[in-house]
Structures are given as C-alpha cells and as structure tokens.
Scaffold this motif. Sequence first.
Motif, PDB file in Angstrom:
ATOM      1  N   THR A   1       0.813  -1.227   0.000  1.00 61.56           N
ATOM      2  CA  THR A   1       0.000   0.000   0.000  1.00 61.56           C
ATOM      3  C   THR A   1       0.841   1.269   0.000  1.00 61.56           C
ATOM      4  OG1 THR A   1      -0.205   0.078   2.419  1.00 61.56           O
ATOM      5  CG2 THR A   1      -1.891  -1.161   1.207  1.00 61.56           C
ATOM      6  N   LYS A   2       2.137   1.143   0.193  1.00 59.31           N
ATOM      7  CA  LYS A   2       3.007   2.320   0.273  1.00 59.31           C
ATOM      8  C   LYS A   2       3.196   3.014  -1.076  1.00 59.31           C
ATOM      9  CE  LYS A   2       4.235   2.056   4.592  1.00 59.31           C
ATOM     10  NZ  LYS A   2       3.904   3.096   5.525  1.00 59.31           N
ATOM     11  N   LYS A   3       3.398   2.241  -2.142  1.00 52.18           N
ATOM     12  CA  LYS A   3       3.655   2.799  -3.478  1.00 52.18           C
ATOM     13  C   LYS A   3       3.026   1.891  -4.525  1.00 52.18           C
ATOM     14  CE  LYS A   3       8.191   4.895  -2.728  1.00 52.18           C
ATOM     15  NZ  LYS A   3       9.601   4.828  -3.127  1.00 52.18           N
ATOM     16  N   GLN A   4       2.557   2.479  -5.605  1.00 53.59           N
ATOM     17  CA  GLN A   4       1.982   1.707  -6.708  1.00 53.59           C
ATOM     18  C   GLN A   4       3.028   0.779  -7.321  1.00 53.59           C
ATOM     19  OE1 GLN A   4      -1.328   2.071  -7.392  1.00 53.59           O
ATOM     20  NE2 GLN A   4      -1.236   0.399  -8.839  1.00 53.59           N
ATOM     21  N   ASP A   5       4.299   1.215  -7.327  1.00 51.26           N
ATOM     22  CA  ASP A   5       5.371   0.393  -7.891  1.00 51.26           C
ATOM     23  C   ASP A   5       5.546  -0.922  -7.148  1.00 51.26           C
ATOM     24  OD1 ASP A   5       5.841   2.318  -9.788  1.00 51.26           O
ATOM     25  OD2 ASP A   5       7.579   3.174  -8.778  1.00 51.26           O
ATOM     26  N   HIS A   6       5.223  -0.947  -5.871  1.00 58.55           N
ATOM     27  CA  HIS A   6       5.370  -2.184  -5.104  1.00 58.55           C
ATOM     28  C   HIS A   6       4.452  -3.276  -5.645  1.00 58.55           C
ATOM     29  CE1 HIS A   6       6.962   0.175  -1.361  1.00 58.55           C
ATOM     30  NE2 HIS A   6       7.825   0.153  -2.367  1.00 58.55           N
ATOM     31  N   LEU A   7       3.243  -2.920  -6.001  1.00 60.15           N
ATOM     32  CA  LEU A   7       2.323  -3.898  -6.583  1.00 60.15           C
ATOM     33  C   LEU A   7       2.852  -4.404  -7.920  1.00 60.15           C
ATOM     34  CD1 LEU A   7      -0.309  -5.468  -6.430  1.00 60.15           C
ATOM     35  CD2 LEU A   7      -1.465  -3.492  -7.446  1.00 60.15           C
ATOM     36  N   LYS A   8       3.428  -3.512  -8.702  1.00 60.10           N
ATOM     37  CA  LYS A   8       4.014  -3.918  -9.984  1.00 60.10           C
ATOM     38  C   LYS A   8       5.176  -4.887  -9.770  1.00 60.10           C
ATOM     39  CE  LYS A   8       2.784   0.380 -12.294  1.00 60.10           C
ATOM     40  NZ  LYS A   8       3.276   1.651 -12.799  1.00 60.10           N
ATOM     41  N   GLU A   9       6.008  -4.610  -8.758  1.00 61.85           N
ATOM     42  CA  GLU A   9       7.137  -5.497  -8.458  1.00 61.85           C
ATOM     43  C   GLU A   9       6.669  -6.891  -8.073  1.00 61.85           C
ATOM     44  OE1 GLU A   9      10.210  -4.109  -5.710  1.00 61.85           O
ATOM     45  OE2 GLU A   9       9.555  -2.053  -6.143  1.00 61.85           O
ATOM     46  N   VAL A  10       5.685  -6.965  -7.196  1.00 58.97           N
ATOM     47  CA  VAL A  10       5.190  -8.268  -6.736  1.00 58.97           C
ATOM     48  C   VAL A  10       4.501  -9.003  -7.874  1.00 58.97           C
ATOM     49  CG1 VAL A  10       3.544  -9.397  -5.186  1.00 58.97           C
ATOM     50  CG2 VAL A  10       5.052  -7.618  -4.313  1.00 58.97           C
ATOM     51  N   THR A  11       3.734  -8.294  -8.679  1.00 61.64           N
ATOM     52  CA  THR A  11       3.057  -8.919  -9.816  1.00 61.64           C
ATOM     53  C   THR A  11       4.080  -9.497 -10.795  1.00 61.64           C
ATOM     54  OG1 THR A  11       1.213  -7.369  -9.594  1.00 61.64           O
ATOM     55  CG2 THR A  11       1.416  -8.526 -11.687  1.00 61.64           C
ATOM     56  N   ALA A  12       5.104  -8.729 -11.102  1.00 62.92           N
ATOM     57  CA  ALA A  12       6.148  -9.209 -12.019  1.00 62.92           C
ATOM     58  C   ALA A  12       6.876 -10.406 -11.431  1.00 62.92           C
ATOM     59  CB  ALA A  12       7.134  -8.080 -12.334  1.00 62.92           C
ATOM     60  N   TRP A  13       7.153 -10.387 -10.145  1.00 66.27           N
ATOM     61  CA  TRP A  13       7.847 -11.494  -9.508  1.00 66.27           C
ATOM     62  C   TRP A  13       6.970 -12.747  -9.483  1.00 66.27           C
ATOM     63  CZ3 TRP A  13       7.337 -14.266  -4.834  1.00 66.27           C
ATOM     64  CH2 TRP A  13       8.443 -15.055  -4.517  1.00 66.27           C
TER      65      TRP A  13
ATOM     66  N   ASN B   1      10.113 -11.127 -13.453  1.00 65.07           N
ATOM     67  CA  ASN B   1      11.209 -10.508 -12.710  1.00 65.07           C
ATOM     68  C   ASN B   1      11.781 -11.568 -11.767  1.00 65.07           C
ATOM     69  OD1 ASN B   1      12.994  -8.863 -11.385  1.00 65.07           O
ATOM     70  ND2 ASN B   1      11.469  -7.461 -10.582  1.00 65.07           N
ATOM     71  N   LYS B   2      13.036 -11.897 -11.946  1.00 66.78           N
ATOM     72  CA  LYS B   2      13.664 -12.951 -11.144  1.00 66.78           C
ATOM     73  C   LYS B   2      14.115 -12.473  -9.770  1.00 66.78           C
ATOM     74  CE  LYS B   2      13.260 -15.855 -14.487  1.00 66.78           C
ATOM     75  NZ  LYS B   2      12.089 -16.646 -14.518  1.00 66.78           N
ATOM     76  N   ILE B   3      14.234 -11.164  -9.607  1.00 68.01           N
ATOM     77  CA  ILE B   3      14.669 -10.607  -8.318  1.00 68.01           C
ATOM     78  C   ILE B   3      13.438 -10.384  -7.446  1.00 68.01           C
ATOM     79  CG2 ILE B   3      15.792  -8.656  -7.186  1.00 68.01           C
ATOM     80  CD1 ILE B   3      17.358  -8.266  -9.836  1.00 68.01           C
ATOM     81  N   SER B   4      13.451 -10.981  -6.266  1.00 65.79           N
ATOM     82  CA  SER B   4      12.286 -10.842  -5.385  1.00 65.79           C
ATOM     83  C   SER B   4      12.210  -9.426  -4.818  1.00 65.79           C
ATOM     84  CB  SER B   4      12.346 -11.867  -4.255  1.00 65.79           C
ATOM     85  OG  SER B   4      13.398 -11.566  -3.375  1.00 65.79           O
ATOM     86  N   PRO B   5      10.997  -8.935  -4.636  1.00 67.98           N
ATOM     87  CA  PRO B   5      10.829  -7.594  -4.071  1.00 67.98           C
ATOM     88  C   PRO B   5      11.393  -7.523  -2.659  1.00 67.98           C
ATOM     89  CG  PRO B   5       8.774  -8.406  -4.995  1.00 67.98           C
ATOM     90  CD  PRO B   5       9.733  -9.540  -4.988  1.00 67.98           C
TER      91      PRO B   5
END
Length: 152
Positions: A58-70, A75-79
């Motif tokens: 909930t902190k940043k919209q980019d965090h959701l994108k990172e988790v979705t990609a992972w 995305n091979k690098i875990s958030p």
Amino acid sequence: MNINDILHTPFSFVKRSEFIPGDTRPLWKSCLLILILGITGRNYKCSLKKIHTANWLTKKQDHLKEVTAWCNGTNKISPNVRLEPSIDRAIDLLTALNYVNKADGKIELTPSGIDFFSKIEHFDVLAHEKDILRKASKLLSEASIERLFKAG
C-alpha cells in the motif's frame, strides 16, 4: 518592507507538537490492518509476513508492480518487502481492544473485528489502500508469501 506590511495584520508563530505522518498513526494503521485481514485474509486470518507484505504494497503503486512481475516470473529478483514496527503496534492495540486474536502463528479478526471491517469496507475511506489490496489479494496466498520471504 516587513511581513506585517504584506499581511496587513499581526501574526505569531506557535510551536506545535511534532508532526506524525498519517500512515504511522495508530488509528490509521489499525484501520489498514483490519482491511488487510478482511480483504486479503483467508477466513479473516493472515500470517504476520502476509500482513507486512500487504502493508508494504500500500506504500507505493510500484510495489504492486514489483510483486506482480515477480509472481508472474517476469522478474527474477524478489521484491524487498520492508517490515514496519507500526504494524506490530497496531496488532497489539487491536488485540487489546478485542478486534483481533493471535492464534496458531496467525492474526485473525474476532467477531467484533469482522463487524468493524464490514462497516469500514463500505465507507469511502482508505480507497487507495482498498484498491491495492483487492488487486493484490490473488497474489498474496500464504504459499507465495513464504516463497517471497525465502527468496529474499
């Protein structure tokens, strides 16, 4: 020219108490925790890792994108999920108020917590956080959370 000439009225400065960002205030964090348990929890129950992950999302919209990609494998690098002490304090506060229970390594809503969740779910509050939690709920299975923390 001085400030009185610009304002045309006298003024004074008053020292205020220290500013506390909204997302670290106990009431705000407690409401967020109730939403996390209600929206992403299975039977209104989550692990502490899942709660911290949902809070981080909930902190940043980019965090959701990172988790979705992972989760999708693109995305091979875990958030890098950050754990926040204010969540732990909110859990303690809500436990003392009998809105949540700690049982079997999980945090769960009590009947009064479920009632509170049903009330705040329908109000137009924390709309951004509700939206992110609803989008992320399918990604936040306990198995994927465990995999996320083992990869990190």
